[in-house]
Design a protein around this motif. Structure first.
Motif, mmCIF file in Angstrom:
data_model
loop_
_atom_site.group_PDB
_atom_site.id
_atom_site.type_symbol
_atom_site.label_atom_id
_atom_site.label_comp_id
_atom_site.label_asym_id
_atom_site.label_seq_id
_atom_site.Cartn_x
_atom_site.Cartn_y
_atom_site.Cartn_z
ATOM 1 N N VAL A 12 -53.867 -27.390 5.534
ATOM 2 C CA VAL A 12 -54.108 -26.884 6.888
ATOM 3 C C VAL A 12 -55.026 -27.889 7.577
ATOM 4 O O VAL A 12 -56.191 -28.041 7.210
ATOM 5 C CB VAL A 12 -54.758 -25.494 6.861
ATOM 6 C CG1 VAL A 12 -54.978 -24.994 8.289
ATOM 7 C CG2 VAL A 12 -53.897 -24.514 6.084
ATOM 8 N N VAL A 22 -58.735 -20.183 12.508
ATOM 9 C CA VAL A 22 -57.961 -20.423 11.295
ATOM 10 C C VAL A 22 -58.590 -19.685 10.113
ATOM 11 O O VAL A 22 -57.891 -19.036 9.313
ATOM 12 C CB VAL A 22 -57.861 -21.931 11.011
ATOM 13 C CG1 VAL A 22 -57.258 -22.180 9.626
ATOM 14 C CG2 VAL A 22 -57.028 -22.620 12.082
ATOM 15 N N THR A 25 -57.843 -15.999 10.317
ATOM 16 C CA THR A 25 -56.444 -15.678 10.003
ATOM 17 C C THR A 25 -56.151 -15.838 8.525
ATOM 18 O O THR A 25 -55.527 -14.974 7.902
ATOM 19 C CB THR A 25 -55.516 -16.591 10.828
ATOM 20 O OG1 THR A 25 -55.784 -16.413 12.218
ATOM 21 C CG2 THR A 25 -54.060 -16.260 10.548
ATOM 22 N N VAL A 26 -56.595 -16.960 7.949
ATOM 23 C CA VAL A 26 -56.339 -17.208 6.526
ATOM 24 C C VAL A 26 -57.018 -16.146 5.667
ATOM 25 O O VAL A 26 -56.448 -15.659 4.678
ATOM 26 C CB VAL A 26 -56.819 -18.621 6.129
ATOM 27 C CG1 VAL A 26 -56.729 -18.819 4.623
ATOM 28 C CG2 VAL A 26 -55.986 -19.670 6.850
ATOM 29 N N HIS A 27 -58.209 -15.760 6.044
ATOM 30 C CA HIS A 27 -58.909 -14.717 5.293
ATOM 31 C C HIS A 27 -58.147 -13.399 5.351
ATOM 32 O O HIS A 27 -58.022 -12.682 4.351
ATOM 33 C CB HIS A 27 -60.328 -14.536 5.838
ATOM 34 C CG HIS A 27 -61.187 -13.620 5.024
ATOM 35 N ND1 HIS A 27 -61.169 -12.246 5.169
ATOM 36 C CD2 HIS A 27 -62.087 -13.876 4.042
ATOM 37 C CE1 HIS A 27 -62.021 -11.696 4.325
ATOM 38 N NE2 HIS A 27 -62.595 -12.660 3.621
ATOM 39 N N LEU A 29 -54.964 -13.018 5.689
ATOM 40 C CA LEU A 29 -53.714 -13.106 4.923
ATOM 41 C C LEU A 29 -53.946 -12.929 3.426
ATOM 42 O O LEU A 29 -53.049 -12.471 2.710
ATOM 43 C CB LEU A 29 -53.041 -14.450 5.189
ATOM 44 C CG LEU A 29 -52.487 -14.665 6.603
ATOM 45 C CD1 LEU A 29 -52.049 -16.109 6.779
ATOM 46 C CD2 LEU A 29 -51.332 -13.716 6.877
ATOM 47 N N LEU A 32 -54.365 -17.835 0.315
ATOM 48 C CA LEU A 32 -54.669 -19.225 -0.002
ATOM 49 C C LEU A 32 -55.736 -19.327 -1.084
ATOM 50 O O LEU A 32 -56.889 -18.927 -0.889
ATOM 51 C CB LEU A 32 -55.138 -19.966 1.251
ATOM 52 C CG LEU A 32 -55.421 -21.463 1.075
ATOM 53 C CD1 LEU A 32 -54.148 -22.206 0.704
ATOM 54 C CD2 LEU A 32 -56.057 -22.039 2.329
ATOM 55 N N ILE A 276 -50.602 -21.455 -2.615
ATOM 56 C CA ILE A 276 -50.106 -20.126 -2.292
ATOM 57 C C ILE A 276 -48.759 -19.943 -2.996
ATOM 58 O O ILE A 276 -48.087 -20.923 -3.333
ATOM 59 C CB ILE A 276 -49.928 -19.909 -0.779
ATOM 60 C CG1 ILE A 276 -48.815 -20.804 -0.228
ATOM 61 C CG2 ILE A 276 -51.228 -20.128 -0.027
ATOM 62 C CD1 ILE A 276 -48.443 -20.468 1.206
ATOM 63 N N PHE A 284 -47.168 -17.506 5.876
ATOM 64 C CA PHE A 284 -48.501 -18.088 5.997
ATOM 65 C C PHE A 284 -48.545 -19.077 7.158
ATOM 66 O O PHE A 284 -49.428 -19.030 8.016
ATOM 67 C CB PHE A 284 -48.864 -18.778 4.686
ATOM 68 C CG PHE A 284 -50.192 -19.495 4.707
ATOM 69 C CD1 PHE A 284 -51.366 -18.806 4.475
ATOM 70 C CD2 PHE A 284 -50.264 -20.866 4.947
ATOM 71 C CE1 PHE A 284 -52.584 -19.455 4.480
ATOM 72 C CE2 PHE A 284 -51.470 -21.525 4.961
ATOM 73 C CZ PHE A 284 -52.640 -20.815 4.722
ATOM 74 N N ARG A 285 -47.553 -19.957 7.216
ATOM 75 C CA ARG A 285 -47.526 -20.974 8.261
ATOM 76 C C ARG A 285 -47.383 -20.347 9.640
ATOM 77 O O ARG A 285 -48.093 -20.720 10.590
ATOM 78 C CB ARG A 285 -46.381 -21.937 7.988
ATOM 79 C CG ARG A 285 -46.246 -23.035 9.048
ATOM 80 C CD ARG A 285 -45.191 -24.032 8.660
ATOM 81 N NE ARG A 285 -45.203 -25.177 9.548
ATOM 82 C CZ ARG A 285 -44.523 -26.282 9.346
ATOM 83 N NH1 ARG A 285 -43.759 -26.387 8.263
ATOM 84 N NH2 ARG A 285 -44.581 -27.289 10.178
ATOM 85 N N VAL A 288 -50.773 -18.685 10.765
ATOM 86 C CA VAL A 288 -51.840 -19.624 11.104
ATOM 87 C C VAL A 288 -51.536 -20.348 12.409
ATOM 88 O O VAL A 288 -52.402 -20.493 13.277
ATOM 89 C CB VAL A 288 -52.060 -20.624 9.951
ATOM 90 C CG1 VAL A 288 -53.056 -21.706 10.366
ATOM 91 C CG2 VAL A 288 -52.545 -19.903 8.709
ATOM 92 N N VAL A 298 -49.783 -26.968 9.596
ATOM 93 C CA VAL A 298 -49.709 -26.359 8.270
ATOM 94 C C VAL A 298 -48.537 -26.987 7.544
ATOM 95 O O VAL A 298 -47.388 -26.898 8.011
ATOM 96 C CB VAL A 298 -49.533 -24.832 8.346
ATOM 97 C CG1 VAL A 298 -49.460 -24.235 6.948
ATOM 98 C CG2 VAL A 298 -50.672 -24.203 9.143
#
Length: 750
Positions: A12, A22, A25-27, A29, A32, A276, A284-285, A288, A298
């Motif tokens: 990323v 970011v 959002t990643v957290h 999901l 990762l 992942i 995921f992509r 993000v 990504v």
């Protein structure tokens, strides 16, 4: 099932302006598994925590300290709460002050109570002595010592000393010694006697009234301490739910704020990498890029397929759009290839400031540069019924990403081994009950997994118990279900000895198959090095083992082999399993010898000739024979259950069979009786006494067999799995999948 879930390494890359979006959002999901940046790239530094990280961490420490003081547990959680920074700031300080004041007060009371209890312990000997405290000190011409010991020994010692005037006042072992001399001389005389000196309390009171006051003070302090404890308990009930929710919210906040510490950053950009599950990359992509737009890229850099030693072997390098372009089409850090002109403050695209790895231009698979060490984490991919057995694999270690996962084989064999060795419907139902209780009564994943294992092991125990026709060692079940003729027997009774012999051979055959599966796993993994290596490293053991036992089960050299080997699987009355097997032909035996020799030669080629023959015999013969412990434990547990039932119900033997007197009555010939039993007395009084002791013995005896079933059958089955099976191919040492995120239990974001 045999391979872990496929993982993809993703990158990323984004502008610093969107880093917070970011991270958020990643957290959310929770996908990762972040790779920590090791600082090896020129021009990149590990990121700094987001502003407020230290304050959030301090608050988290405070919350956890308060939880510890109040003894808050998960059971104290209330309804899910929405907890924000304002609520935490508003309530936490007030709670901290109240709890700390109560805790300080509790500490003061406990310290004072300890001092009073110590004084009470000190005063009790003086109360026994019965001399006022002011009479035990303050003399000009007398030296005084108070202590515990042997008064006669002290008197004898003074009688033999140079001190002429002395007196010893004693009450049992407590004494006061008065001597017309100085303190130093008194101490010299007492040295070597049975005397342990006590310090005289600094008080002029008589000891008994002083002790009463101390006890009164002790009760007062205990009452005050109980009051404070109750106040703390009330406070715990009041604030426990908030503290659990606050801890969770602060832990999430700290995670997010400290996330940049694992990133590679420059003044204007950041790069995060991690692993992942491959099937989750698309979602995921999309998530993000939806959060940060064109300011973030990504990329799926590779799909991992590693060798046994962790080196990239067959890595599918993935280009743009999740692998839709040709491999290598997209840089691992695409912003490196952009013109420097794009690095203006208004650009919305990811910019990496032209930084690039120091030193070599490529590393790892496909020329893709890693930002940190470590391969992909392992996510075991087993269906629901198999998952409880992952806990047994974890006892050894988590499978490496490159290894075959043995959990499914454990699922197929461990309960069968265990159930076969116990083989009793009554015990099986109890094991299933224990397993159900463990799965429903505990939150620990490990304990719940053990409960699932117990359910399966108990189920197989009950299944084999039905086939054996046994219920807590009683054969009456066979009469109910099978009209007295269950399909199989354990072989404990002399009449059915050939079943015991058959189970020895079945254990050997099971051992051969179990070990061959283990070497087959190793063969599959060694194929990465080529067929020849796999054949010499793993296939050689399969060939040697199968060849050796083909000869053993052949009719060659039958003089050296027990006859039952060719009888119990044949046909007729003496066959436990009428398969018509009377031994392999001499031709098969000769072929087996040839296979064994060929296998040993390949083992010698792979591992050196020195110990090849010894190791071959140890592995191919000794390890297989070790599986006969299955039959041994089967007979041992059956024997223990029979012993309990024999003592309680009584038994006699006729025509090689045991019959319980309680159910079948006394035999015609008294000489057949082995033991008359506690429940079969003709005397009414002895019948009552025997009945009481018989019931106690019956319950405790079968409970003992139940427990020993776990410690013997369970441990022996586990040993066969870990030593004989895992030892053929398994190393373990995989990394647990720990995605960046948090599973909320006490809070909500809405």
């Amino acid at each position: 099932m045999l391979r872990p879930e496929q993982m993809s390494r993703v990158s990323v890359t984004g502008s610093r302006r969107v880093m917070d979006d970011v991270i958020e959002t990643v957290h959310g999901l929770d996908l990762l598994h972040v790779t920590e940046y090791d600082g090896a790239w020129e021009g990149f530094e590990p990121g700094d925590p987001v502003e407020g990280a230290d304050e959030a961490a301090e608050k988290l420490v405070t919350v956890r300290s308060l939880q510890s003081i109040l003894d808050v547990t998960e059971e104290d959680a209330g309804p899910v709460q929405l907890v924000d920074d304002e609520a935490i700031d508003g309530e936490l300080e007030e709670i901290r002050q109240d709890v700390n004041e109560l805790d300080d007060r509790r500490g003061e009371l406990e310290a004072e109570l300890r001092d009073v209890e110590d004084e009470i312990d000190t005063m009790e000997p003086f109360v026994d002595l019965g001399i006022d405290l002011d009479l035990l000190r303050g003399y000009d011409t007398l030296a005084v010592a108070v202590g515990e010991g042997d008064p006669d020994d002290v008197r004898d010692t003074f009688a033999a000393s140079d001190v002429d005037q002395y007196e010893v006042f004693a009450e049992e072992s407590v004494m006061a010694v008065f001597a017309r001399t100085d303190e130093a001389t008194l101490q010299d005389v007492l040295v070597g006697t049975n005397f342990s000196e006590l310090d005289v309390p600094d008080s002029d009171r008589d000891p008994e009234s002083y002790l009463d006051e101390l006890h009164s003070r002790e009760r007062e302090l205990e009452a005050n301490l109980d009051t404070v404890e109750q106040q703390l308990e009330d406070k715990r009930i009041e604030v426990a739910g908030f503290l659990l929710a606050a801890e969770e919210q602060l832990a999430i906040d700290v995670q997010k704020r400290e996330a940049p510490l694992t990133f590679a950053t420059t003044e204007n950009a950041f790069i995060a990498e991690g692993w992942i599950p491959t099937e989750e990359f698309g979602a995921f992509r999309s998530a993000v890029e939806a959060a940060a737009g064109e300011a973030v890229d990504v990329d799926e850099l590779e799909r991992a397929d590693y060798t046994d030693h962790g080196h990239a072997e067959s890595v599918e390098e993935v280009g743009d759009s999740g692998g839709e372009g040709p491999a290598g089409e997209r840089s691992a850090h695409p912003a490196e290839d952009r013109p420097q002109a794009e690095e203006d403050s208004d650009s919305q695209e990811a910019v990496a400031d032209g930084g690039r790895p120091a030193g070599a231009t490529t590393a790892g698979a496909g020329g893709l540069v890693r930002m940190g060490h470590g391969g992909p984490p392992t996510v075991q991919d087993n269906p629901g019924p198999v998952r409880p057995f992952e806990s047994l694999v974890e006892v050894v270690n988590r499978p490496k990403y490159s290894e075959l996962d043995p959990t499914v084989i454990l699922f197929l064999t461990f309960p069968a081994f265990f159930g076969f060795m116990i083989g009793d419907l009554g015990y099986g139902l109890l094991y299933m009950g224990i397993g159900y209780w463990l799965t429903k009564s505990f939150d620990s994943d490990m304990i719940r997994s053990l409960g699932g294992v117990a359910l399966w092991a108990g189920g197989f125990t009950a299944l084999f118990g039905i086939l054996y026709g046994e219920f807590f060692g009683l054969h009456q079940l066979g009469g109910i279900l099978w009209d007295g003729h269950p399909p199989i027997h354990k072989g404990l009774q002399p009449h059915y000895l050939y079943y015991a012999q058959a189970w020895l051979l079945v254990s050997v055959v099971v051992g051969i198959l179990h070990m061959v599966i283990g070497w087959s796993f190793d063969f599959a993994e060694n194929l990465e090095h080529g067929f020849v290596d796999a054949l010499t490293e793993s296939g050689s053991w399969i060939i040697a083992t199968v060849g050796l036992w083909l000869w053993v089960f052949s009719t060659m050299a039958t003089v050296a082999k027990p006859p039952f080997m060719f009888e119990v699987f044949s046909s007729g009355e003496g066959a436990a399993l009428p398969l018509g097997f009377t031994g392999f032909s001499p031709t098969v035996g000769m072929a087996g010898i040839g296979m064994f020799v060929a296998g040993v030669l390949m083992i010698a080629y792979a591992e050196g000739p020195g110990l090849a023959l010894i190791e071959s015999i140890t592995q191919c013969f000794g390890h297989v024979v070790s599986y006969t412990r299955i039959a041994a434990v089967l007979l041992a547990k059956a024997g223990m259950a029979l012993a309990v039932n024999l003592l309680v119900f009584g038994a006699y033997q006729h025509n090689g069979e045991f019959h319980l007197i309680f159910f079948n009555g006394m035999p015609e010939d008294p000489s057949w009786v082995i033991f008359s039993g506690l429940l079969n007395s003709s005397d009414p009084v002895m019948l009552i006494v025997g009945g009481i002791f018989g019931i106690i013995l019956l319950v405790l005896g079968h409970l003992l067999v139940l427990v020993l079933g776990i410690t013997s059958a369970g441990l022996q089955a586990v040993r066969l799995e870990y030593v004989e099976f895992f030892g053929k191919f398994y190393e373990g040492g995989g990394t647990a999948y720990d995605p960046f995120g948090y599973v909320r239990q006490y809070t909500t974001e809405d």
